[in-house]
Motif scaffolding. Structure first.
Motif, PDB file in Angstrom:
ATOM      1  N   PHE A 144      -0.068  -7.569  -6.891  1.00 30.14           N
ATOM      2  CA  PHE A 144      -0.055  -6.537  -5.843  1.00 30.14           C
ATOM      3  C   PHE A 144       0.730  -5.333  -6.329  1.00 30.14           C
ATOM      4  O   PHE A 144       1.818  -5.474  -6.888  1.00 30.14           O
ATOM      5  N   VAL A 145       0.160  -4.152  -6.098  1.00 27.28           N
ATOM      6  CA  VAL A 145       0.854  -2.904  -6.427  1.00 27.28           C
ATOM      7  C   VAL A 145       0.714  -1.951  -5.244  1.00 27.28           C
ATOM      8  O   VAL A 145      -0.032  -2.221  -4.304  1.00 27.28           O
ATOM      9  N   SER A 146       1.428  -0.838  -5.311  1.00 22.84           N
ATOM     10  CA  SER A 146       1.325   0.175  -4.255  1.00 22.84           C
ATOM     11  C   SER A 146       0.041   0.989  -4.453  1.00 22.84           C
ATOM     12  O   SER A 146      -0.610   0.926  -5.497  1.00 22.84           O
ATOM     13  N   HIS A 147      -0.292   1.771  -3.432  1.00 25.13           N
ATOM     14  CA  HIS A 147      -1.400   2.707  -3.566  1.00 25.13           C
ATOM     15  C   HIS A 147      -1.203   3.651  -4.743  1.00 25.13           C
ATOM     16  O   HIS A 147      -2.126   3.921  -5.495  1.00 25.13           O
ATOM     17  N   ALA A 148       0.016   4.179  -4.865  1.00 28.33           N
ATOM     18  CA  ALA A 148       0.288   5.135  -5.949  1.00 28.33           C
ATOM     19  C   ALA A 148      -0.021   4.499  -7.301  1.00 28.33           C
ATOM     20  O   ALA A 148      -0.626   5.139  -8.176  1.00 28.33           O
ATOM     21  N   ASP A 149       0.344   3.236  -7.474  1.00 26.03           N
ATOM     22  CA  ASP A 149       0.072   2.566  -8.747  1.00 26.03           C
ATOM     23  C   ASP A 149      -1.405   2.207  -8.894  1.00 26.03           C
ATOM     24  O   ASP A 149      -1.955   2.251  -9.996  1.00 26.03           O
ATOM     25  N   ASN A 152       0.809  -1.246   0.000  1.00 26.26           N
ATOM     26  CA  ASN A 152       0.000   0.000   0.000  1.00 26.26           C
ATOM     27  C   ASN A 152       0.837   1.289   0.000  1.00 26.26           C
ATOM     28  O   ASN A 152       1.443   1.616  -1.020  1.00 26.26           O
ATOM     29  N   PHE A 153       0.864   2.047   1.078  1.00 25.62           N
ATOM     30  CA  PHE A 153       1.569   3.338   1.083  1.00 25.62           C
ATOM     31  C   PHE A 153       3.072   3.207   1.334  1.00 25.62           C
ATOM     32  O   PHE A 153       3.801   4.202   1.287  1.00 25.62           O
ATOM     33  N   ASN A 154       3.538   1.988   1.684  1.00 27.22           N
ATOM     34  CA  ASN A 154       4.925   1.847   2.143  1.00 27.22           C
ATOM     35  C   ASN A 154       5.990   2.292   1.128  1.00 27.22           C
ATOM     36  O   ASN A 154       6.848   3.108   1.476  1.00 27.22           O
ATOM     37  N   PRO A 155       5.952   1.801  -0.125  1.00 24.65           N
ATOM     38  CA  PRO A 155       7.027   2.192  -1.047  1.00 24.65           C
ATOM     39  C   PRO A 155       7.038   3.691  -1.334  1.00 24.65           C
ATOM     40  O   PRO A 155       8.092   4.274  -1.598  1.00 24.65           O
TER      41      PRO A 155
END
Lengths: 230, 222
Positions: B86-91, A184-187
């Motif tokens: 799985f991807v990040s929130h930004a993606d 989620n927000f980690n990277p």
């Protein structure tokens, strides 16, 4: 010589230099990816007047040590978040209670704009133009401009003094691998703070991670804490 | 006021699920929209997208098989289908704003005849949580709303102008309520399907905005 990152056995030690008035990013969405031991350590430390940037901050889940529990503990002066209130409108969250008492400033941000403002802060942009929020209260006070005939608003970057992160495993270089929705927000937060502290289940030697699976490279990480529980 | 039976939440979800076609990338909001996932095929023919970066998820796990790190945007436990990612929130939001999500199904407080949606701030609350809904309103190719037709005290939710704080302007194309299925057209609301036992005049009396009726009005069926 390879640049190894300090590995702390104690979350309290890892947050020892977080100062009053600091701006802190706290990662996580629901439970996955929340650095609960670092948050608990910060609550024990009791340092106040924080500005907190996090997806959710309502603090109504007592079984989850997330950013909202910092608000509930009265340590926060300002919160920047997309969930200042619990999803059940019948329940009052801590931000609303403190906001009504004039003790907390709340900046409510659409979730994608929140993550992109953090990303902008982390990648050296002065801001970005976006359609999100046009025609709503979220455009208030922001510059507007037409691109391709469509209105956009200017959103500004976010940065922090510290970012608190959670991953499954780190190598001693600070490279991180996440478990499923933990990412989620980690990277994104990893890029946007002066000091980044990650809590992990496991620390391995350099070379112990599959390079194709590393979602956060170690150059973004300053400190590693071995978590005591999952 | 009529005490006739309205559509159940399950029937609303089932009917709306039929609007989701193979090949679509779909984002389901928190609350009633999540129910829609009970009525779609979990065979990979459509892709469920979640703001927290789970792409291609499946149904709720069996009791005892929950994975603490596998949840949807409402925090509920889910499973991953073969080929899930799985991807990040930004993606995940790059996918939304970038036009890669075909349909967002959102809950609602009010929808206006222009297709404005209000769903994030419930008076008299001072604070509300927009989550990803504001982004979905501008980014998803289509926005469907599922909500009850009237408030607890009987006020219409299909209105001429939203009185609650907007989530998005001119973004909603379809509304499923417990009285029927409504298309948002350039001329306003069009009643396409109606709850069994109700007349268009009765539905109109509980709708603040003008309501046109389609030439082939049929009942909502299971």
């Amino acid at each position: 010589m390879i640049s190894l990152k300090p590995v702390y056995s104690s979350a309290d030690q890892a947050v020892a230099d977080i100062f009053e008035g600091a701006t802190i990013m706290v990662a996580g969405f629901a439970r996955p990816g929340v650095p609960q031991e670092l948050v608990k350590a910060l609550i024990r430390k009791g340092v106040g007047k924080l500005t907190v940037i996090a997806n959710a901050a309502h603090g109504t889940r007592e079984d989850l040590a997330d950013a909202g529990r910092l608000v509930a503990a009265g340590l926060v002066r300002k919160v920047i978040t997309s969930f200042p209130a619990p999803t059940r409108a019948s329940v009052e969250g801590y931000p609303e209670k403190l906001y009504r008492q004039g003790k907390l400033e709340v900046e409510t941000v659409p979730q994608g704009t929140l993550s992109e403002r953090i990303r902008a802060g982390g990648i050296g942009l002065g801001g970005f133009w976006v359609r999100t929020g046009v025609g709503t209260v979220f455009e208030e006070g922001k510059e507007k401009r037409l691109f391709n005939g469509q209105e956009h608003i200017l959103e500004r970057p976010l940065r922090a003094d510290f970012a608190l992160l959670r991953a499954r495993v780190a190598d001693a270089l600070g490279n991180l691998v996440y478990d499923k929705a933990q990412r989620n927000f980690n990277p994104t937060m990893a890029m946007a703070a002066a000091v980044t502290i990650v809590e992990v289940d496991e620390v391995v030697e350099p070379g112990g991670l599959d390079s194709e699976s590393i979602a956060t490279p170690g150059i973004f990480i300053d400190r590693i804490v071995k978590a005591q529980s999952g | 006021m009529s005490e006739k039976e309205r559509l159940s939440r399950e029937l609303m979800a089932l009917r709306l699920a039929r609007e989701l076609k193979p090949g679509m990338v779909v984002n389901l909001g928190i609350g009633m929209p999540t129910l829609v996932s009970d009525y779609i095929p979990h065979d990979g023919s459509l892709v469920l997208h979640s703001e927290n970066g789970v792409i291609g998820f499946g149904p709720t796990p069996r009791e005892g098989e929950e994975d603490p790190n596998l949840v949807n945007a409402g925090g509920g436990f889910i499973t991953l289908l073969p080929g899930g990612a799985f991807v990040s929130h930004a993606d995940a939001f790059a996918m939304i704003r970038g036009g890669h999500v075909d349909v967002a199904v959102l809950g609602g407080l009010q929808v206006s005849e222009q297709g404005d949606l209000a769903n994030w701030l419930v008076p008299p609350r001072a604070l509300g949580s927009p989550g990803g809904a504001v982004d979905l309103c501008v980014g998803a190719k289509q926005v469907f709303v599922v909500m009850e037709h009237t408030t607890r005290d009987g006020k219409p939710r299909l209105v001429s102008r939203c009185t609650y704080s907007l989530t998005g302007a001119r973004c909603v194309s379809l509304v499923m309520t417990d009285l029927g299925l409504f298309q948002v057209t350039p001329q306003g609301f069009l009643l396409r399907e109606i709850a069994p036992g109700w007349t268009a005049a009765e539905v109109r009396s509980l709708t603040e905005a003008p309501l046109a009726v389609g030439p082939e009005l049929v009942e909502v069926r299971a």
